[in-house]
Scaffold this active site. Structure first.
Site, mmCIF file in Angstrom:
data_model
loop_
_atom_site.group_PDB
_atom_site.id
_atom_site.type_symbol
_atom_site.label_atom_id
_atom_site.label_comp_id
_atom_site.label_asym_id
_atom_site.label_seq_id
_atom_site.Cartn_x
_atom_site.Cartn_y
_atom_site.Cartn_z
ATOM 1 N N CYS A 6 -0.530 2.446 -4.452
ATOM 2 C CA CYS A 6 -1.354 3.641 -4.639
ATOM 3 C C CYS A 6 -0.550 4.873 -4.250
ATOM 4 O O CYS A 6 0.364 4.806 -3.434
ATOM 5 C CB CYS A 6 -2.614 3.562 -3.779
ATOM 6 S SG CYS A 6 -3.787 2.305 -4.326
ATOM 7 N N HIS A 43 0.867 -1.172 0.000
ATOM 8 C CA HIS A 43 0.000 0.000 0.000
ATOM 9 C C HIS A 43 0.908 1.228 0.000
ATOM 10 O O HIS A 43 2.071 1.151 0.420
ATOM 11 C CB HIS A 43 -0.889 0.015 1.244
ATOM 12 C CG HIS A 43 -1.962 -1.033 1.232
ATOM 13 N ND1 HIS A 43 -2.914 -1.117 0.237
ATOM 14 C CD2 HIS A 43 -2.233 -2.056 2.096
ATOM 15 C CE1 HIS A 43 -3.731 -2.123 0.487
ATOM 16 N NE2 HIS A 43 -3.337 -2.718 1.608
#
Length: 373
Positions: free
Chosen positions: A254, A206
């Site tokens: 992301c 992430h």
């Protein structure tokens, strides 16, 4: 009548029923210990949300590498790659062979390019004497964030690609920001870099706009390795073994919470769209630091402030297409052109789109990998 006001959707009902039947079947398999899963995998399966149990089972079976495991996965989980529970509906157009076969550069082409572009390309060391190293860091499980289902496919794919390109690959998983920084410093200090001609750093987790998340990250207590820190670890001051050699950073994460698509009219008039103020590069600093930070190129899976998408049963779209383009084009294209081909594969916008981004490029020559040489 009530049934006319709320008409059933038979396909949806059947799909849900099938999922329930499959989940019950998997629960019986795990409880009966027929497949002899590791205790930690059993616990993970039993503790998972019911809707997630199938994906936890997939990850556990992938680790087993058994014939039974392969048959189960092929039987129950061969589904349309564009229909995975909220993941991006992007078309996977590359043929399977392009992901598994690396096209080699012929000795004649290698000799020709080296002769004609001597002053334009990074020198490649002889295969017999070089000691190329690559580092993959992948975080899949987090204390506060969602599990990154399918990340194991990315590890397997990138490790296989880099090994085929002649790199000895170090894989590290489930690290905090401090742990990632420590592993990178150890990797940067390897003596093998002295006799190498390049390196690859692959980071998958992430992420935020400015860094990559460690396993303990939450909004209240951030656990983020800043991208700037990575450049500092591998710059010419702190990593002399890689001085004047290409340092390629691949990031699957992301970089914000926005989707990457917008609606426009078929018109030549300027369009109004959502925008953000991007940080400005300071020209004086760039000039001042150029002799310290050189020969880098970073390739991010998406643009700043936007999401990056992953298929739960096949891995991330970015890594999948990256591997395909390397295997098809590394034989004749330099690195920047390969990255451009990856970007072109995302050019057609769709719902939940992303656009890979080349960043902080300080390569001063063309970097050819010359697979097979």
């Amino acid at each position: 009548m009530a049934e006319n006001k709320h008409p059933d959707k038979p396909l949806k009902v059947l799909e849900q029923l099938g999922k329930e039947v499959l989940t019950e079947y998997l629960e019986k398999l795990v409880q009966s210990n027929v497949l002899k899963l590791k205790e930690e995998d059993k616990q993970k399966f039993n503790n998972a949300e019911r809707s997630d149990k199938r994906w936890v089972f997939v990850d556990a079976m992938k680790k087993k590498h058994s014939k039974v495991g392969e048959m189960l996965l092929q039987t129950f989980f061969s589904v349309d790659p564009g229909s995975h529970h909220g993941e991006a509906n992007l078309e996977m157009e590359e043929p399977e062979e392009s992901l598994n076969t690396l096209k080699l550069c012929s000795p004649e082409e290698f000799t020709r390019l080296c002769r004609e572009k001597t002053q334009e390309i990074y020198p490649i060391k002889e295969a017999n004497g070089r000691t190329r190293k690559a580092l993959i860091i992948c975080n899949t499980e987090f204390k506060h964030l969602s599990l990154r289902y399918g990340a194991n496919f990315d590890i397997i794919g990138m490790k296989g690609l880099l090994e085929d390109l002649g790199y000895d690959v170090v894989v590290k998983e489930e690290l905090t920001a401090e742990g990632m920084e420590s592993e990178m410093k150890d990797f940067a200090a390897l003596s093998e870099h002295q006799t190498s001609d390049s390196t690859f750093l692959v980071l998958m987790s992430h992420g935020t706009l400015h860094g990559i998340c460690g396993t303990m990250h939450s909004e209240k207590t951030p656990d983020v390795l800043q991208y700037d820190t990575i450049y500092q670890i591998f710059n010419n001051c702190h990593c002399p073994g890689l001085r004047d050699k290409p340092k390629v950073i691949i990031v699957q994460a992301c970089r914000g919470g926005n989707s990457g698509e917008m609606w426009i009219r078929e018109s030549s008039k300027p369009q109004l769209c959502r925008g953000v103020d991007l940080p400005r590069n300071m020209e004086a600093d760039a000039v001042k630091l150029s002799h310290v930070e050189k020969d880098f190129i970073a390739f991010y899976s998406t643009t700043p402030h936007h999401l990056s998408y992953r298929d739960k049963t096949g891995g991330s779209y970015f890594i999948t297409r990256l591997i395909s383009c390397f295997r098809k084009h590394a034989c004749s294209c330099h690195l920047f052109d390969i990255f451009l081909k990856v970007q072109q594969s995302f050019e057609k916008a769709s719902i939940h789109s992303q656009m890979p981004t080349i960043d902080r490029a300080t390569l001063t020559r063309y970097f050819y990998l010359f697979p097979g040489n």
